[in-house]
Design an enzyme around this catalytic site. Structure first.
Site, mmCIF file in Angstrom:
data_model
loop_
_atom_site.group_PDB
_atom_site.id
_atom_site.type_symbol
_atom_site.label_atom_id
_atom_site.label_comp_id
_atom_site.label_asym_id
_atom_site.label_seq_id
_atom_site.Cartn_x
_atom_site.Cartn_y
_atom_site.Cartn_z
ATOM 1 N N ALA A 97 0.674 -1.535 -0.276
ATOM 2 C CA ALA A 97 -0.127 -0.171 -0.168
ATOM 3 C C ALA A 97 0.913 1.507 0.152
ATOM 4 C CB ALA A 97 -1.002 -0.172 1.788
ATOM 5 N N ASN A 124 -6.505 -5.828 4.726
ATOM 6 C CA ASN A 124 -5.188 -6.619 4.134
ATOM 7 C C ASN A 124 -4.859 -7.979 3.404
ATOM 8 O OD1 ASN A 124 -2.067 -5.879 4.801
ATOM 9 N ND2 ASN A 124 -2.087 -7.527 5.659
ATOM 10 N N ASP A 144 -3.854 -1.887 4.130
ATOM 11 C CA ASP A 144 -3.820 -2.258 2.645
ATOM 12 C C ASP A 144 -5.155 -0.208 2.617
ATOM 13 O OD1 ASP A 144 -3.706 -4.350 1.949
ATOM 14 O OD2 ASP A 144 -2.552 -3.243 0.155
HETATM 15 O O1 MRU Z 1 -1.139 -7.648 -2.909
HETATM 16 P P1 MRU Z 1 -0.638 -7.308 -2.035
HETATM 17 O O2 MRU Z 1 1.517 -7.535 -2.777
HETATM 18 O O3 MRU Z 1 0.308 -5.119 -3.112
HETATM 19 O O4 MRU Z 1 -0.640 -6.762 -1.165
HETATM 20 C C1 MRU Z 1 -0.200 -5.933 -0.288
HETATM 21 C C2 MRU Z 1 -0.729 -6.385 1.451
HETATM 22 O O5 MRU Z 1 -1.252 -7.162 1.880
HETATM 23 C C3 MRU Z 1 0.324 -5.420 2.548
HETATM 24 O O6 MRU Z 1 0.355 -6.504 3.174
HETATM 25 C C4 MRU Z 1 -0.423 -4.236 2.658
HETATM 26 O O7 MRU Z 1 -0.221 -3.030 1.524
HETATM 27 C C5 MRU Z 1 0.623 -3.727 3.199
HETATM 28 S S1 MRU Z 1 1.755 -2.721 3.231
HETATM 29 C C6 MRU Z 1 2.993 -1.867 4.286
#
Ligand code: MRU
Length: 350
Positions: A51, A247, A238
């Site tokens: 995110a 998340n 997210d």
């Molecule tokens: O699909 P992704 O890899 O973008 O998902 C990311 C996540 O779910 C992370 O846990 C979230 O973005 C937090 S990152 C600090």
């Protein structure tokens, strides 16, 4: 610990440079993108992901659009950049940081008097987002480290590390700050089916920093919590609405298990991840393609014709969250997101 950066502006391109996360851990490669189409593909393929990193990418994306669009009139120029900003904003729906970064830079772009100053203002604002993100991660890390015992084992899911941010990380920023403060922290990283952000990325970046990390299958988490080996679960987010934490898919399952076993469940996220304008029901959970579940390399894992459900995220109700660690401090139940954001207006109003 050495600070490493996940994405940045390269004036020589000109454009965005980033670590291509689809290649890790086998290959560490820096990719570049010089147009919005390529940036959108990089976001959708998860070359750039996480995110806060999406917030930075969204900001630089608008700066890139400002550089690549011309337009025969000022109106056409700003209409074209707005259009490109809209395409970047829509490229992944769940992480609110993406639209937050796009809208924050777009607002600065639109407020400028002429094309040259609009381009400069967009780039300056995107730089500001990247710099702030690193600062926020360190503050989250320092606050979060105070929650951890001197010796502990933490379970985490997906990758909320340096790779998911400008640098340092949110959940893994807490781990890094705790280790820097002299604590002994072991991390259990859930592999995170289907794209394996835990196995590939969390394990890679912690091992590189010399932090003790062990990978488990996602389905091992309940067993390892039951046998008393986990002191806390810590994840990123997210999007945080008033009623839920969005998340990576599987996070809710860990929260339920943690509550059952009386293990604290911590969420580490900057205020740019908070969304007081929506409830859980109003958030779109991204669904991704069948191939991510049905194929590994050249092998087919699911019989032809059998459908799959490939949700990328889930929502954990607030009642399962023990504390949220932000750059402004640690908040505890009952969580009042609107009050928090109204005290820090610059974060919820791009
Ligand atoms: O699909 P992704 O890899 O973008 O998902 C990311 C996540 O779910 C992370 O846990 C979230 O973005 C937090 S990152 C600090």
């Amino acid at each position: 610990m050495k600070e490493t950066f996940t994405l940045w502006w390269d004036e020589a391109l000109p454009g965005i440079r980033y670590i291509d996360q689809t290649l890790l851990p086998a290959e560490y490669a820096i990719a570049g993108c010089t147009n919005v189409d390529r940036l959108i593909a990089a976001i959708q393929r998860l070359e750039i992901r996480g995110a806060p990193a999406l917030g930075v990418a969204g900001g630089y994306g608008v700066a890139l659009a400002a550089q690549t669009c011309s337009g025969t009139s000022p109106e056409e120029f700003s209409r074209d950049v707005r259009h490109e900003a809209g395409r970047i904003r829509e490229s992944r729906p769940t992480a609110v940081n993406l639209s937050w970064g796009v809208d924050r830079v777009l607002a600065r772009f639109l407020a400028a008097a002429d094309a040259a100053s609009a381009r400069a203002a967009a780039l300056a604002e995107a730089h500001a987002i990247a710099t702030e993100d690193t600062r926020c991660c360190h503050a989250i890390g320092d606050y979060g480290a105070t929650l951890l015992p001197d010796r502990c084992t933490l379970l985490t899911h997906c990758n909320a590390g340096a790779l998911a941010c400008s640098s340092w990380g949110t959940a893994l920023g807490v781990v890094r700050s705790a280790v820097e403060a002299g604590k002994t922290v072991k991390v259990i990283a859930c592999e995170t089916r289907p794209l394996l952000q835990g196995a590939r990325l969390t394990a890679w970046e912690l091992a590189r920093d010399g932090i003790d990390v062990t990978v488990i299958t996602d389905s091992t988490a309940a067993h390892i919590m039951r046998t008393g080996k986990i002191d806390a679960v810590i994840v990123g987010a997210d999007r945080i609405t008033g009623d839920a934490v969005f998340n990576k898919i599987g996070t809710y399952m860990h929260a339920v298990c943690a509550r059952h076993h009386h293990i604290p469940f911590y969420v580490a996220a900057p205020l740019s991840t908070f969304d007081a304008t929506r409830t859980e029901q109003e958030v779109t959970i991204e669904e991704r393609g069948r191939d991510e579940l049905a194929e590994i390399g050249s092998r087919t894992l699911i019989p032809d014709g059998v459908p799959v459900k490939n949700y990328a995220f889930d929502a954990t109700p607030m009642e399962l969250v023990s504390a949220i660690i932000t750059e402004q401090g640690i908040i505890r139940p009952p969580f009042d997101i609107s009050a928090l954001l109204s005290r820090t207006a610059s974060y919820n109003e791009p």
